[in-house]
Write an enzyme that holds these catalytic residues in place. Structure first.
Site, PDB file in Angstrom:
ATOM      1  N   ARG A 196      -8.054   0.120  16.780  1.00 15.99           N
ATOM      2  CA  ARG A 196      -8.400   0.484  15.402  1.00 15.99           C
ATOM      3  C   ARG A 196      -9.417  -0.563  14.972  1.00 15.99           C
ATOM      4  O   ARG A 196     -10.398  -0.772  15.688  1.00 15.99           O
ATOM      5  CB  ARG A 196      -7.153   0.561  14.505  1.00 15.99           C
ATOM      6  CG  ARG A 196      -7.389   1.504  13.305  1.00 15.99           C
ATOM      7  CD  ARG A 196      -6.208   1.617  12.374  1.00 15.99           C
ATOM      8  NE  ARG A 196      -5.973   0.404  11.607  1.00 15.99           N
ATOM      9  CZ  ARG A 196      -5.030   0.258  10.681  1.00 15.99           C
ATOM     10  NH1 ARG A 196      -4.219   1.273  10.413  1.00 15.99           N
ATOM     11  NH2 ARG A 196      -4.882  -0.863  10.021  1.00 15.99           N
TER      12      ARG A 196
ATOM     13  N   LYS B  65       0.804  -1.237   0.000  1.00 16.78           N
ATOM     14  CA  LYS B  65       0.000   0.000   0.000  1.00 16.78           C
ATOM     15  C   LYS B  65       0.831   1.278   0.000  1.00 16.78           C
ATOM     16  O   LYS B  65       0.462   2.254  -0.638  1.00 16.78           O
ATOM     17  CB  LYS B  65      -0.975  -0.005   1.169  1.00 16.78           C
ATOM     18  CG  LYS B  65      -0.317   0.131   2.529  1.00 16.78           C
ATOM     19  CD  LYS B  65      -1.340   0.033   3.645  1.00 16.78           C
ATOM     20  CE  LYS B  65      -0.649   0.229   4.974  1.00 16.78           C
ATOM     21  NZ  LYS B  65      -1.419  -0.312   6.100  1.00 16.78           N
TER      22      LYS B  65
END
Ligand SMILES: *Cc1c(COP(=O)(O)O)cnc(C)c1O
Length: 358
Positions: free
Chosen positions: A132, A37
Site C-alpha cells: 500500500r 478514523k
C-alpha cells in the site's frame, strides 16, 4: 424511545480496551497513537483514548482532525494518510504531523507552513512488503535528505503499514528492517529519529510476543481498541471487550416463509444469482437496515439468529426463536467493514454512553 438503527458506543469499554493496550505496550517501550478514523473522529472517543493514555491521536481524514479541533481537542494529532496536495493548507493548520510518501507533497506542506508561520512534522512511511503506501527502502535516505532541507518542516521519524492491502504480517524481518533504516538515518544525517511507528493493530501479536522490539516505539491502533480483536486472524484479544460498539436495528416484518424462492431465478439487486437449498419453512425477520448502512456479512447476532443477506434497505434474518416480532430490536456485534459503513451512514444514529469517572 431510542431511534433505530443505532450504534451504541460504550466509552467505558473503549477506555478499558485502550488502557489495557497502552499498559501492555508500555512494558515493551511502545506508545500508542489512538486512531479515530473508524469513528469519524468522534470527540468523546478521542477524549476517552487520551484519558486511557494514548500519546497522540491519529486519523486518516483531515476533516475528522478538523472537527476534533473545533471541539477544542488540543492533543497532538497525526494525519495517518498521505495528505492530498489540494488539502496541504488544512493539513498544516490542523494536524501537527502527517505521514508522507511523496516529496512533492512535503514541499507543498513546507510552503503552506511558511505561509501560516508554523512548523509541520513529517513521518516518512516506508514500503516493507504490503504494497500500500510507502517509500521504497532504497529511496528513503534521499527522501530524508530532501525533507531535512525544507523550511518549516520537522522530520519526526519513519513508519510502516502492513497487513492492510496484502495481509503481510509484521515479523522479525520487516520490523528489523525498520529499525535498521532508523539507525541508518541517524548515522547518515546526525539527526534523531523520534518516532519509529511499527504499524497498526496487526502488529500487536508481534509487539507483545517478546520479540526483539529494536527501535519500534509507536503503534497506531484503531480496530484493536474499538473492536477488541487483533487483525491478522480477527481473534478476540485477551481481556478486551468485543462489544464496545454494537449495532441495533428494528424488525419491520416477521413471518414464517419457505426457504426456496418460487419462479425463475435471475440476478438479484446486486448482480448475484442466489443458489438456495430447500430447508422447508423458517422464521424470517426483516430489519430496517441494509447495505446502504452496513455490511451484512460483518454482523453477528446472538446465538440462534443468523443473517441470511441484505439488500440496500432490508436485512434478512432467520431465527430459531419466535421473539422477533414487528417492532422488536436485534443487536449485533460488528466487524471493521460493518463498523465503518454504519458510522458513515447518515441513517444510523450514534448513541454514546458516558463513562463513569475513572
Ligand atoms: C487505519 C490505519 C491504522 C489503524 O489501523 P487499525 O487496523 O484500525 O489499527 C494505522 N495506520 C494507518 C496508516 C492506517 O491507515
Amino acid at each position: 424511545m431510542m431511534s433505530a438503527p443505532r450504534l451504541v458506543i460504550d466509552l467505558e469499554k473503549i477506555y478499558h480496551n485502550a488502557h489495557t493496550l497502552v499498559d501492555r505496550l508500555a512494558q515493551r517501550g511502545i506508545s500508542v497513537t489512538g486512531v479515530t478514523k473508524a469513528a469519524l473522529g468522534c470527540t468523546e472517543i478521542a477524549a476517552t483514548l487520551l484519558e486511557a493514555g494514548v500519546t497522540r491521536l491519529g486519523d486518516s481524514r483531515i476533516e475528522n482532525i478538523e472537527s476534533m479541533r473545533i471541539c477544542q481537542q488540543t492533543a497532538p494529532m497525526t494525519l495517518i494518510r498521505s495528505p492530498m496536495l489540494s488539502q496541504a493548507q488544512r493539513v498544516v493548520r490542523f494536524a501537527d504531523v502527517s505521514c508522507n510518501t511523496e516529496i512533492d507533497v512535503i514541499r507543498r506542506l513546507s510552503l503552506e507552513a511558511q505561509r501560516a508561520g508554523c512548523n509541520h512534522g513529517v513521518v516518512l512511511m516506508v514500503e516493507l512488503g504490503d504494497l500500500r503506501e510507502g517509500i521504497m527502502p532504497d529511496d528513503l535516505l534521499g527522501c530524508v535528505y530532501e525533507t531535512l532541507s525544507l523550511p518549516n518542516i520537522d522530520f519526526k521519524g519513519i513508519g510502516t503499514n502492513l497487513a492492510c492491502r496484502s495481509g503481510v504480517a509484521p515479523d522479525a524481518r520487516n520490523m528489523a528492517m525498520l529499525t535498521e533504516l532508523a539507525e541508518r538515518i541517524e548515522t547518515t544525517f546526525g539527526v534523531r529519529v523520534d518516532i519509529v511507528s511499527g504499524g497498526n493493530s496487526a502488529n500487536l501479536q508481534w509487539a507483545l510476543s517478546g520479540a526483539e522490539i529494536g527501535r519500534i516505539n509507536d503503534l497506531r491502533l484503531g480496530e484493536a481498541i474499538l473492536l477488541g480483536c487483533e487483525t491478522l486472524h480477527r481473534q478476540p484479544l485477551d481481556g478486551l471487550h468485543t462489544d464496545a460498539i454494537t449495532l441495533t436495528a428494528e424488525v419491520i416484518e416477521a413471518k414464517l416463509k419457505p426457504t426456496l424462492p418460487s419462479g425463475q431465478i435471475n440476478q438479484n439487486a446486486f448482480g448475484e444469482t442466489p443458489v438456495v437449498a430447500d430447508r422447508g419453512q423458517v422464521t424470517q425477520a426483516i430489519l430496517a437496515i441494509g447495505r446502504q448502512d452496513t455490511d451484512p456479512d460483518g454482523l453477528q447476532a446472538a446465538a440462534g439468529i443468523e443473517v441470511m443477506g441484505g439488500s440496500s434497505d432490508h436485512l434478512i434474518l432467520e431465527s430459531e426463536h419466535d421473539d422477533l416480532s414487528v417492532g422488536s430490536e436485534v443487536t449485533f456485534l460488528l466487524n471493521y467493514s460493518a463498523l465503518v459503513r454504519s458510522m458513515t451512514s447518515p441513517y444510523v444514529t450514534r448513541v454514546v454512553m458516558p463513562a463513569l469517572d475513572q
